[in-house]
Design an enzyme around this catalytic site. Structure first.
Site, PDB file in Angstrom:
ATOM      1  N   CYS A  80       0.839  -1.199   0.000  1.00  0.00           N
ATOM      2  CA  CYS A  80       0.000   0.000   0.000  1.00  0.00           C
ATOM      3  C   CYS A  80       0.879   1.256   0.000  1.00  0.00           C
ATOM      4  O   CYS A  80       1.643   1.462  -0.925  1.00  0.00           O
ATOM      5  CB  CYS A  80      -0.997  -0.021   1.156  1.00  0.00           C
ATOM      6  N   HIS A 190      -3.820  -4.717  -0.456  1.00  0.00           N
ATOM      7  CA  HIS A 190      -3.415  -5.317   0.816  1.00  0.00           C
ATOM      8  C   HIS A 190      -3.494  -6.839   0.715  1.00  0.00           C
ATOM      9  O   HIS A 190      -4.576  -7.402   0.852  1.00  0.00           O
ATOM     10  CB  HIS A 190      -4.321  -4.838   1.952  1.00  0.00           C
ATOM     11  N   GLU A 192      -2.566  -8.939   2.873  1.00  0.00           N
ATOM     12  CA  GLU A 192      -2.935  -9.472   4.191  1.00  0.00           C
ATOM     13  C   GLU A 192      -4.433  -9.367   4.462  1.00  0.00           C
ATOM     14  O   GLU A 192      -4.945  -9.958   5.420  1.00  0.00           O
ATOM     15  CB  GLU A 192      -2.133  -8.755   5.286  1.00  0.00           C
TER      16      GLU A 192
END
Length: 210
Positions: A80, A190, A192
């Site tokens: 990001c 992202h 994650e």
């Protein structure tokens, strides 16, 4: 493999740590210069304003860590805003901030009818991508951002290999979604927070550390 998530006061540290642990990596969240330099892989997360992230990064000498790791071909992954600060500069609210400068280019506000870009989106993987090779074209990843790199400006000539640049589109505006450039990789989305798809990308990156 040993992975350090760089703690410089900005980023989804806990979620990044959990996601990386699921790949089987040993993960430590730290701002320690020597540990970040010595790890098999370094992850540079980032959320919020470009200028604030750069201030936090330089405060822990993160720019020097990134530079020294790449000089020794040691892998770095930006996520990001952690990807955005790898470019030459960012412009937010008329304020221009110098970035790490590993790639030329400007991070600027997206030119889409609805900003921020928040939600799931498909990608247009670059040639010879390792992180996205073979994934279903309908695979979606999670984005949350108002700014991005809308033009790729790095020119590479033989005998050097050009980076693999992956693109995405929001509201008709095309922007860089990921870059794979030797030991330096980065994603605007992202991983994650991107479920199984993001877990696969992180697993591929960790596997590349061997």
């Amino acid at each position: 493999m040993n992975v350090v998530v760089l703690d410089y006061g900005s980023g989804n540290l806990a979620s990044a740590e959990r996601a990386l642990r699921r790949t089987g990596a040993q993960v430590e969240v730290t701002s320690d210069f020597d540990k970040a330099l010595a790890a098999d892989g370094l992850v540079v997360p980032g959320v919020g304003a470009y200028a604030a992230c750069m201030a936090g990064l330089t405060a822990v000498r993160g720019d020097r860590i990134i530079g020294r790791r790449l000089a020794g071909s040691r892998p770095v992954l930006g996520i990001c805003v952690g990807m955005q600060i790898l470019f030459a500069e960012g412009v937010e609210h008329g304020e221009r901030t110098e970035g790490v400068g590993e790639w030329p280019g400007t991070v600027e506000r997206l030119q889409a009818p609805i900003v921020p870009h928040m939600g799931w989106n498909t990608l247009q993987p670059g040639e010879k991508s390792v992180l996205f090779d073979g994934l279903d074209p309908d695979t979606r990843f999670y984005f949350v951002h108002s700014y991005g790199v809308r033009r790729w400006e790095l020119e590479v000539h033989e005998p050097f290999t050009p980076p693999s640049v992956t693109w995405a589109e929001h509201g008709g505006d095309r922007f860089v979604a990921a870059v794979e450039n030797g030991p330096l990789s980065a994603t605007q989305f992202h991983p994650e927070k991107s479920g199984d798809a993001g877990a696969e990308v992180l697993s591929r990156w960790v596997a590349s550390l061997r």
